[in-house]
Design an enzyme around this catalytic site. Structure first.
Site, PDB file in Angstrom:
ATOM      1  N   LEU A  60       0.828  -1.219   0.000  1.00 31.12           N
ATOM      2  CA  LEU A  60       0.000   0.000   0.000  1.00 31.12           C
ATOM      3  C   LEU A  60       0.858   1.263   0.000  1.00 31.12           C
ATOM      4  O   LEU A  60       0.337   2.361  -0.164  1.00 31.12           O
ATOM      5  CB  LEU A  60      -0.958  -0.004   1.196  1.00 31.12           C
ATOM      6  N   ARG A  61       2.168   1.104   0.207  1.00 33.98           N
ATOM      7  CA  ARG A  61       3.154   2.194   0.042  1.00 33.98           C
ATOM      8  C   ARG A  61       3.086   3.307   1.098  1.00 33.98           C
ATOM      9  O   ARG A  61       3.963   4.162   1.118  1.00 33.98           O
ATOM     10  CB  ARG A  61       3.053   2.825  -1.344  1.00 33.98           C
ATOM     11  N   ASP A 151       9.409  -8.916   3.033  1.00 31.54           N
ATOM     12  CA  ASP A 151       9.179  -8.957   1.582  1.00 31.54           C
ATOM     13  C   ASP A 151       9.796  -7.771   0.846  1.00 31.54           C
ATOM     14  O   ASP A 151       9.738  -6.636   1.289  1.00 31.54           O
ATOM     15  CB  ASP A 151       7.696  -9.004   1.251  1.00 31.54           C
ATOM     16  N   ASP A 304       0.522  -9.422  -4.710  1.00 34.16           N
ATOM     17  CA  ASP A 304       1.796  -8.696  -4.744  1.00 34.16           C
ATOM     18  C   ASP A 304       1.606  -7.367  -5.477  1.00 34.16           C
ATOM     19  O   ASP A 304       2.496  -6.900  -6.203  1.00 34.16           O
ATOM     20  CB  ASP A 304       2.918  -9.526  -5.382  1.00 34.16           C
ATOM     21  N   PHE A 322      11.005  -2.785  -9.929  1.00 34.38           N
ATOM     22  CA  PHE A 322      10.327  -4.078 -10.038  1.00 34.38           C
ATOM     23  C   PHE A 322       8.896  -3.942  -9.525  1.00 34.38           C
ATOM     24  O   PHE A 322       8.673  -3.321  -8.483  1.00 34.38           O
ATOM     25  CB  PHE A 322      11.029  -5.116  -9.154  1.00 34.38           C
ATOM     26  N   GLY A 323       7.948  -4.562 -10.202  1.00 36.96           N
ATOM     27  CA  GLY A 323       6.612  -4.658  -9.619  1.00 36.96           C
ATOM     28  C   GLY A 323       5.502  -4.237 -10.558  1.00 36.96           C
ATOM     29  O   GLY A 323       5.714  -3.465 -11.492  1.00 36.96           O
TER      30      GLY A 323
END
Ligand SMILES: [Zn+2]
Lengths: 436, 329
Positions: A60-61, A151, A304, A322-323
């Site tokens: 959720l940052r 993670d 993710d 990445f993501g």
């Protein structure tokens, strides 16, 4: 609170019935239910009713990267994706490694009101992999943390991993491992194989994941602990988890929607939208994770969801983050890859996207419940016959790094209910009710 | 041809056409006045994110001999972690009206990103990206091979000919080499047989899909394979001490197994030529005897590089004309 009467829905894709949602619970089930005077009726013909989806792996940052996502925007996206609960990963700034930070995230989730936000606690201080974070304090905080993960980074030191596995037993916690041997993946950009060899991008070999998964299941067996493997991505990892389960080791595993459908071939255009960690693998791996999910070796699908601002993807591959985002497409991908291929029923979908993740996260008192009278009314209505073209700009997540832009996917979330309150109706977020 | 990003973009006929055009360009370079008016008024930008004086000068010379305006834009020092700079730089160049952008970048795929992003409307020429591709190097190598080994060893007209039937050994750090990747694809397209020779640590996982053979033993390839040409790749000494304890135990051991020295030179077929993309590590992958022998065409490769790059710029920027000119000949 509004009472909802859902007409003619198919719970878990089975026989049609009516569902009455009142006072936060499923108040009645049956055909031809009489509508209470103040009830809002929803025509559910053709819709599948699922228990509200539970994501065990969401970024959720917030705090720290509110330019990519906030708890409010991310949970609104989650509700639109059919979720009623998400586990917020710990790699925020500051790191979710103290009771104070996890409580802050938990409170922000409550205030946003779209889904229940369960913060994940870091395993080690600052995700540095060296000293255990205050796992007990996080477990006892208001956030009641049960899932612990570094993670983004792997708990690579075997002694630290062993201690973490042992320590969380005291409060029935679980360590969720991002399995990535760091030395084997220094500078890695994509799956190591035929495509990386041609593209000249540094390889992320399957063995770097499998070596950690193998080590961790053996550690979990040795100390009698519960282990969860995040975003398992290779055929070899499926084999190892299958073997571990056959030995009675207490391990669970997740796969992401993107690893169920996308392959490393997509890197050929050097479009960083397809850059993700662990990387997209080969078609053989895709087949293996589908098979593993179908036969129960892989317990759950977790998104993710990893939002990034545009500048982190609008550049050359090696410089990109990445993501990929996933909350608003997860259910559709599972429908396409598992339901429409005949590998899973809607009851299986409810298991892998709701009841099993709720159980692993120890939130199964409220979430992932059966659709039965007296149960909390956490529900999702899906129209499996709908088809839609994904438009990243039109999504609720604050970021646009969906790998599915322009792609047609099946299924549409029509409504989501969190304890009887509609967060999504007619496929649109119910902002006013949430803001209450 | 809109861009030149990878040797794999070229069909056999396209590649042969570039080599033929390079031959015409080379012929003009023997004249006293070398400059052609062909690209007058066009702007070629050399965008170098990675230091390479040799390649930059080669492209610059090629563009100037075609009368193009050349802007050298050195973005050196901008690290990969600051990826935004590629976009910003490209937008700047677009504003300057670049007709072609010659890009050298440390990130594999950066030219691809530039060409597909819409950040520039110019033709993009890949002058080397990370460990991916360096197509003009492969073209100049093919040109050099053709000149020496095809058509009665250069005595007959070679235009229209490919490299069918030749055997080329490419020796050295294949893993990190864009030269090797480009050459494997282009030489295969042109009908040559390629054998890669390297210690197993310097061969990428996934090489099995490449259209070539792989050997770990240079002496066997020289004796049994009888290559018509041997191409030595640069080996960086740093590779010895990088992650995981290095790719080979010592420079000495590398030279012993994979270096081209007088003994191996002697063992090659009499007509075989020696190539090296430069800059050379004398004493590591190639001994002074081999580098300076009359079998080595290394200095000639440099001159051929200019002709090939002239051909590429010409075909990209004045592309349609060239076909007409050819058929009128
Ligand atoms: Zn992860």
């Amino acid at each position: 609170m509004t009472t909802y009467l859902l007409r003619d829905v198919s719970p878990l894709g089975e026989a049609r019935t009516d569902l009455l949602l009142a006072d936060g619970v499923v108040a009645a089930i049956g055909t031809g239910l009489e509508a209470p005077a103040d009830a809002v009726e929803i025509d559910g013909a053709g819709l599948v009713a699922l228990p509200g989806l539970v994501d065990l792996h969401t970024h959720l940052r917030e705090p720290g990267r509110e330019d990519a996502e906030t708890i409010a925007t991310g949970t609104r996206a989650a509700a639109l994706g059919g979720f009623t609960a998400v586990h917020a990963m710990a790699n925020t700034t500051p790191t979710q490694d103290t009771a104070g930070v996890v409580e802050q995230v938990w409170h922000l989730g409550r205030r946003a009101g779209w889904v229940d936000v369960f913060p994940v606690g870091a395993v080690t201080v600052g995700l540095e992999g060296e000293r255990l974070a205050e796992l007990g304090a996080m477990a006892e905080s208001a956030a009641r943390v049960r899932v612990f993960s570094d993670d983004g980074k792997c708990v690579h030191d075997p002694v630290v991993m062993r201690r973490a596995l042992e320590y969380v037993k005291a409060f029935d916690g679980v360590v969720a491992q991002h399995a990535q041997e760091p030395r084997l993946t220094e500078g890695s950009q994509m799956h190591e194989g035929v495509v990386s060899a041609e593209l000249g991008l540094a390889g992320w070999p399957a063995v770097a994941e499998e070596a950690i998964v193998a080590r961790d299941v053996l550690l979990a067996e040795h100390v009698g602990s519960r282990l969860h493997v995040c975003h398992l991505s290779t055929a070899g990892s499926v084999e190892i988890v299958r073997w571990a389960k056959s030995r009675g080791i207490d391990v669970t595993a997740e796969v992401t929607p993107h690893h169920l459908i996308l392959t490393d071939e997509l890197a050929r255009g050097y479009d960083p939208l397809f850059k993700v960690n662990p990387p997209l693998r080969t078609q053989r791996d895709v087949e293996a994770v589908r098979e593993g999910l179908a036969d129960g070796t892989i317990d759950i699908v977790a998104t993710d969801h990893a939002p990034h601002p545009r500048e982190d993807k609008d550049c050359e591959w090696a410089a990109a983050a990445f993501g990929m985002t996933g909350l608003e497409t997860a259910l559709s991908v599972v429908q396409e890859t598992m339901v429409e291929t005949g590998r899973m029923t809607w009851a299986d979908v409810a298991r892998v996207l709701s009841s099993a993740p709720a159980r692993i996260g120890r939130v199964d008192g409220q979430h992932g419940r059966p659709i039965a009278v007296g149960e909390p009314a956490n529900l999702t209505l899906v129209d499996p016959a709908a088809r839609r073209v994904v438009r990243p700009q039109g999504q609720a997540t604050k970021s646009e790094n969906s790998p599915f832009g322009g792609r047609e996917l099946p299924g549409r979330v029509v409504a989501t209910f969190l304890r009887g309150r509609a967060t999504v109706l007619d496929g649109a977020p119910v902002d006013e009710e949430v803001q209450r | 041809m809109k861009h030149l990003l990878s040797a794999s973009d070229l069909t056999r006929d396209e590649a042969v056409h570039i080599l033929d055009t390079a031959g015409q360009m080379a012929a003009t370079q023997a004249r006293e006045i070398k400059k052609l008016p062909t690209l007058r008024g066009r702007t070629v930008v050399n965008l170098f994110f990675e230091d390479s004086t040799r390649t930059r000068i080669s492209f610059e010379t090629a563009a100037k001999r075609l009368s193009a305006d050349v802007i050298n834009f050195s973005a050196k020092g901008s690290s990969v972690s600051k990826g935004e700079s590629l976009k910003d730089t490209a937008l700047t160049l677009q504003a300057m009206g670049a007709d072609a952008v010659v890009i050298r970048h440390q990130a594999s795929g950066a030219p691809h990103t530039l060409a597909s992003s819409g950040w520039t409307h110019g033709a993009v020429v890949n002058a080397g990206d990370g460990t991916h591709q360096h197509p003009t190097q492969a073209l100049l190598d093919a040109y050099t091979l053709r000149r020496h080994l095809v058509g009665d060893r250069g005595r007959a007209d070679v235009s229209g000919r490919d490299l069918h039937g030749l055997h080329v050994a490419v020796v050295g750090d294949v893993l990190h080499s864009r030269v090797a990747r480009s050459n494997v694809q282009l030489l295969h397209t042109l009908g040559a047989r390629v054998t890669l020779v390297a210690p197993p640590t310097l061969v990428p996982v996934g090489v099995e899909a490449w259209p070539c053979e792989v050997s770990y033993r240079l002496d066997d390839v020289i004796v049994d394979g009888k290559p018509d040409a041997i191409m030595m790749l640069r080996v960086q000494r740093e590779r010895m001490s990088s992650a995981g304890g290095g790719f080979f135990p010592s420079p000495l051991e590398y030279s012993r197994g994979y270096g081209l020295d007088a003994r191996r030179l002697e063992a090659l077929p009499e007509h075989a030529i020696v190539l090296h993309p430069g800059p050379m590590n004398r004493g590591l992958e190639i001994s002074a005897d081999a580098a300076d022998s009359d079998r080595a065409v290394i200095v000639e490769q440099v001159a051929n590089g200019v002709a090939v790059r002239m051909a590429v710029l010409y075909l990209l920027l004045a592309g349609e004309q060239s076909t007409t000119n050819r058929s009128a000949e």
